[in-house]
Enzyme design. Structure first.
Site, short mmCIF file in Angstrom:
data_model
loop_
_atom_site.label_atom_id
_atom_site.label_comp_id
_atom_site.label_asym_id
_atom_site.label_seq_id
_atom_site.Cartn_x
_atom_site.Cartn_y
_atom_site.Cartn_z
N ASP A 1 -6.20 12.88 -25.79
CA ASP A 1 -6.17 11.50 -25.30
C ASP A 1 -5.52 10.65 -26.40
O ASP A 1 -6.14 10.36 -27.42
CB ASP A 1 -7.61 11.06 -25.03
CG ASP A 1 -7.72 9.59 -24.63
OD1 ASP A 1 -6.71 8.87 -24.71
OD2 ASP A 1 -8.83 9.17 -24.24
N ARG B 1 -1.87 -3.04 -18.66
CA ARG B 1 -3.07 -2.20 -18.56
C ARG B 1 -2.77 -1.08 -17.56
O ARG B 1 -2.16 -1.32 -16.52
CB ARG B 1 -4.26 -3.01 -18.07
CG ARG B 1 -4.55 -4.24 -18.85
CD ARG B 1 -5.95 -4.72 -18.66
NE ARG B 1 -6.82 -3.98 -19.54
CZ ARG B 1 -6.95 -4.24 -20.85
NH1 ARG B 1 -6.29 -5.22 -21.41
NH2 ARG B 1 -7.74 -3.50 -21.59
N GLU C 1 -0.56 4.84 -0.61
CA GLU C 1 -1.35 6.05 -0.88
C GLU C 1 -0.46 7.28 -0.76
O GLU C 1 0.33 7.40 0.19
CB GLU C 1 -2.50 6.16 0.12
CG GLU C 1 -3.66 5.27 -0.25
CD GLU C 1 -4.81 5.38 0.74
OE1 GLU C 1 -4.65 6.06 1.77
OE2 GLU C 1 -5.86 4.78 0.48
N LYS D 1 -2.01 -0.16 -25.26
CA LYS D 1 -2.38 -0.34 -26.68
C LYS D 1 -1.09 -0.32 -27.52
O LYS D 1 -0.27 -1.21 -27.34
CB LYS D 1 -3.41 0.71 -27.07
CG LYS D 1 -4.70 0.59 -26.22
CD LYS D 1 -5.76 1.55 -26.69
CE LYS D 1 -7.06 1.34 -25.95
NZ LYS D 1 -7.15 2.10 -24.70
N TYR E 1 0.85 -1.21 0.00
CA TYR E 1 0.00 0.00 0.00
C TYR E 1 0.87 1.24 0.00
O TYR E 1 1.83 1.32 0.77
CB TYR E 1 -0.93 0.02 1.23
CG TYR E 1 -2.37 -0.06 0.80
CD1 TYR E 1 -2.95 0.99 0.12
CD2 TYR E 1 -3.12 -1.22 1.00
CE1 TYR E 1 -4.26 0.91 -0.33
CE2 TYR E 1 -4.42 -1.31 0.55
CZ TYR E 1 -4.98 -0.23 -0.13
OH TYR E 1 -6.26 -0.31 -0.58
N THR F 1 -3.64 5.56 -22.27
CA THR F 1 -3.53 4.24 -21.68
C THR F 1 -2.12 3.75 -22.00
O THR F 1 -1.45 4.29 -22.88
CB THR F 1 -4.56 3.24 -22.27
OG1 THR F 1 -4.39 3.22 -23.68
CG2 THR F 1 -5.98 3.64 -21.93
#
Ligand SMILES: Cc1ncc(COP(=O)(O)O)c(C=O)c1O
Length: 406
Positions: free
Chosen positions: A194, A235, A47, A229, A45, A226
């Site tokens: 984008d 991902r 954060e 691709k 973790y 992203t």
């Protein structure tokens, strides 16, 4: 692994190996990226951001995230005095929403490309939260299937948006970021690009950059992408912003939208950027364009109609109206024959989105497997035969298996 899960996982491996993958948004990552995705960084973790975490034990995670940021900026030739980057978004859709929440107020006006013209759901389509919480007006393509810059300008003049969003999921032509930036500047609005689909092509310069023109002129204010691709990473997604916008963008990701970053994903994203800076990756993107152009030309010889008449990038749309088969039926016929491509609306589609008139064809995945122009010619014939109802399953499977998945 549990027996049943292991079996399913292996079956998916086999499906991928035996299939010719023409889905424009998919790719195969390197073994190094798969290794990173299965690393123990998933256990942690963290954060917050490097040097300012809400959990202890992040000394190595901090270094991984800082390295991912550095490699992201390097991949796109960006100076960290002008640009910042957030590498924590879980994927493209949350990244886009986080940008809207950072720079817009609820119900603020924005422009985006219509889904039916090749844009993405998250660019203001009415069923997406982007279209629910913000007042998006949509532009499209002209009668030749080319992005309608005039319509963008008219909408900007009429509605005075605070943000213009551009970028696409099914547009086969070069996007003129210089024109869009001029419109944004003229109407005093922010420009967000984008580049989810074309990021790999932008990274190697085979598609113009949205960051700045060759002359050095500044273009976009924010760029999202992203990583899975044409960039061929895991991902995930990242957001670049002009330095002055980064505090709001960072706050919007955490604590605005997300909790702990997916650190194994960050490790894999850093690896993807390191790979994207190699000469081999440049060659890969050059080959993608050669392959797409060849496949499109061969299909045109077989009397297929291509939206806008051709392609400059990694994909194109086939309008199947003259072939008497719907996009949905074409998708099924191809899948039965071990060829995977998804149905897609074409501009001004008379059919419904669930079974539209088109099919989207992309070559990033096949190119990763090493296929070249010769194989594209063969694939054009296989597509033609499959759509005429012929059985080409064994031929397609044989071709796929000659080019193993990494
Ligand atoms: C242009 C564009 N933006 C955003 C996204 C959303 O990405 P994700 O599926 O990772 O949420 C996509 C995915 O297809 C896309 O094509």
């Amino acid at each position: 692994m549990d027996k049943q899960l292991d079996k399913l996982n292996k079956l998916e491996d086999k499906r991928q190996l035996e299939t010719i993958n023409l889905i424009a948004s998919e790719n195969y990552v390197s073994p190094a990226i798969r290794e990173a995705m299965s690393s123990r960084l998933t256990n942690k973790y963290s954060e917050g951001y490097p040097g300012a975490r809400y959990y202890p034990g992040n000394q190595y995670v901090d270094e991984v995230e800082t390295l991912a940021q550095k490699e992201a900026l390097k991949t796109f030739n960006l100076k960290n005095s002008t640009w910042g980057v957030n590498v924590q978004p879980y994927s493209g859709s949350p990244a886009n929403f986080a940008v809207y929440a950072a720079v817009l107020e609820k119900n603020d006006t924005a422009l985006g490309m219509a889904l039916s013209s090749g844009g993405h759901l998250t660019h203001g389509f009415k069923v997406s939260h982007s279209g629910r919480f913000f007042n998006f007006f949509q532009y499209g393509v002209d009668k030749n299937g080319l992005l309608n810059y005039e319509e963008v300008e008219n909408l900007a003049q009429k509605y005075k948006p605070r943000l213009i969003v551009c970028g696409a999921s099914a547009y086969s032509r070069i996007i003129n970021f210089i024109k869009l930036s001029k419109i944004a500047k003229k109407y005093n609005t922010l420009l967000m690009v984008d580049i989810a689909h074309i990021a790999g092509l932008v990274a190697t310069g085979v598609h113009p950059s949205p960051f700045s023109a060759k002359s050095g002129q500044a273009l976009a204010d924010i760029v999202t992408t992203t990583t899975h691709k044409t960039l061929r990473g895991p991902r995930g997604a990242i957001i670049f912003g002009r330095a002055e916008l980064m505090p709001a963008i960072n706050k919007s990701i955490f604590p605005g939208h997300q909790g702990g970053p997916h650190n194994h994903q960050t490790l894999a994203i850093a690896q993807a950027f390191i790979e994207a800076q190699t000469p081999k990756f440049k060659q890969y993107t050059v080959q993608i364009i050669k392959n797409t152009k060849t496949l499109a030309k061969e299909l045109q010889k077989l009397n297929f109609n291509i939206v806008s008449g051709g392609t400059d990038n990694h994909l194109f749309l086939l309008d199947l109206t003259n072939k008497g088969v719907s996009g949905g039926d074409a998708e099924k016929l191809l899948e039965k024959n071990n060829i995977i491509a998804n149905r897609n609306t074409v501009p001004n589609d008379p059919r419904k989105p669930f079974d539209p008139s088109g099919i989207r064809i992309g070559t990033p995945a096949c190119t990763t497997r090493g296929m070249k122009e010769k194989e594209m010619k063969k694939i054009a014939q296989l597509i033609d035969k499959a759509l005429c109802g012929q059985d080409v399953k064994n031929e397609a499977k044989k071709l796929a298996m000659e080019f193993p998945t990494p």
